[in-house]
Design an enzyme around this catalytic site. Structure first.
Site, PDB file in Angstrom:
ATOM      1  N   ASP A 107      41.247   9.787  65.204  1.00  0.00           N
ATOM      2  CA  ASP A 107      41.707  10.973  64.483  1.00  0.00           C
ATOM      3  C   ASP A 107      43.227  10.997  64.510  1.00  0.00           C
ATOM      4  O   ASP A 107      43.835  10.923  65.584  1.00  0.00           O
ATOM      5  CB  ASP A 107      41.159  12.241  65.135  1.00  0.00           C
ATOM      6  CG  ASP A 107      39.653  12.386  64.948  1.00  0.00           C
ATOM      7  OD1 ASP A 107      39.050  11.500  64.308  1.00  0.00           O
ATOM      8  OD2 ASP A 107      39.090  13.375  65.440  1.00  0.00           O
ATOM      9  N   ASP A 113      30.469  18.985  57.435  1.00  0.00           N
ATOM     10  CA  ASP A 113      30.911  19.573  58.702  1.00  0.00           C
ATOM     11  C   ASP A 113      30.303  20.963  58.807  1.00  0.00           C
ATOM     12  O   ASP A 113      30.497  21.797  57.915  1.00  0.00           O
ATOM     13  CB  ASP A 113      32.438  19.652  58.746  1.00  0.00           C
ATOM     14  CG  ASP A 113      33.086  18.295  58.500  1.00  0.00           C
ATOM     15  OD1 ASP A 113      32.528  17.289  58.969  1.00  0.00           O
ATOM     16  OD2 ASP A 113      34.137  18.243  57.835  1.00  0.00           O
TER      17      ASP A 113
END
Length: 240
Positions: A8, A129
């Site tokens: 990330d 998500d």
């Protein structure tokens, strides 16, 4: 099953967030490409990249470290975050990315997902998500009324390569993935599902593997960086 180590990216660094909160950041490596090479050297066959700044900005922000990873690593990589138009999709695929992950745009402009999946077979995934069963967008900052399974089923015939399902409240928390929700989604659609969020032990990987062939892979980040999961053992579990 495939293990996807997560890198990330925030402000050019490899980080992990807690529950998707940009203010709860742990920096794990100042050199994301070096981190990627470590994963590849350990035997990983894919990389999972996220442009966190890009997810909030709605356009690529950490392009330089992503491009460096693509230059140095000879395994396929998938990228999500800030990819919301066809030009950006084409640009990333031209640079050698194996797969783009479309999240926010899958809710706001699903026709773009279908168009991209037709134009680039096997190279477009949908990122779903979820917080409490509902889809969140724009870097998890906005919640919608869209049900996870409804969104996934809407792409059944679109030709998308995979669905990356993340339980936001498990992400970075080291509390285990949401096995029930992941299995339910994987069994509800014919699209391969990749589990993300909360994978924190070999037991978690065994549990995900028991979900069956509908589950294509698992993404792990913090547990690999913290050493809670031994990478070699994790690869063995998922390949076994």
């Amino acid at each position: 099953m495939i293990l996807y180590p997560a890198i990330d990216l925030k402000d050019g660094q490899a980080v992990r967030l807690l529950h998707g909160d940009m203010d709860k950041t742990t920096v794990f490596n100042d050199n994301p490409a070096a981190q990627a090479l470590e994963f590849v050297a350990a035997g990983c066959e894919w990389l999972h990249l996220v442009d966190l700044n890009g997810a909030f900005a709605g356009e690529p922000v950490n392009a330089a470290p992503v491009e460096e990873i693509l230059r140095q690593c000879k395994v396929p990589a998938q990228l999500g975050g800030g990819i919301r138009d066809m030009a950006t999709i084409e640009r990333w695929l031209d640079k050698g990315l194996a797969r783009v992950i479309l999240g926010t745009v899958a809710v706001e402009n699903p026709d773009l997902v279908r168009e991209a999946a037709r134009a680039f077979p096997g190279k477009v995934a949908v990122g779903i998500d979820a917080r409490n069963g509902k889809v969140a967008t724009k870097g998890w900052a906005e919640e919608t009324d869209v049900e996870v399974t409804d969104l996934a089923k809407s792409f059944e015939d679109a030709g998308v390569a995979a669905i990356i399902y993340t339980d936001i409240m498990r992400d970075g928390a080291m509390k285990g993935p949401n096995i029930d929700a992941t299995a339910a989604l994987a069994n509800a659609v014919s699209i391969p599902v990749i589990a993300s969020g909360g994978v924190s032990s070999l037991e978690d990987l065994h549990a995900l593997k028991s979900c069956g062939a509908a589950l294509n892979g698992a993404i792990s980040g913090r547990a690999l960086y913290d050493g809670a999961i031994d990478l070699a053992e994790a690869l063995a579990v998922l390949k076994g």
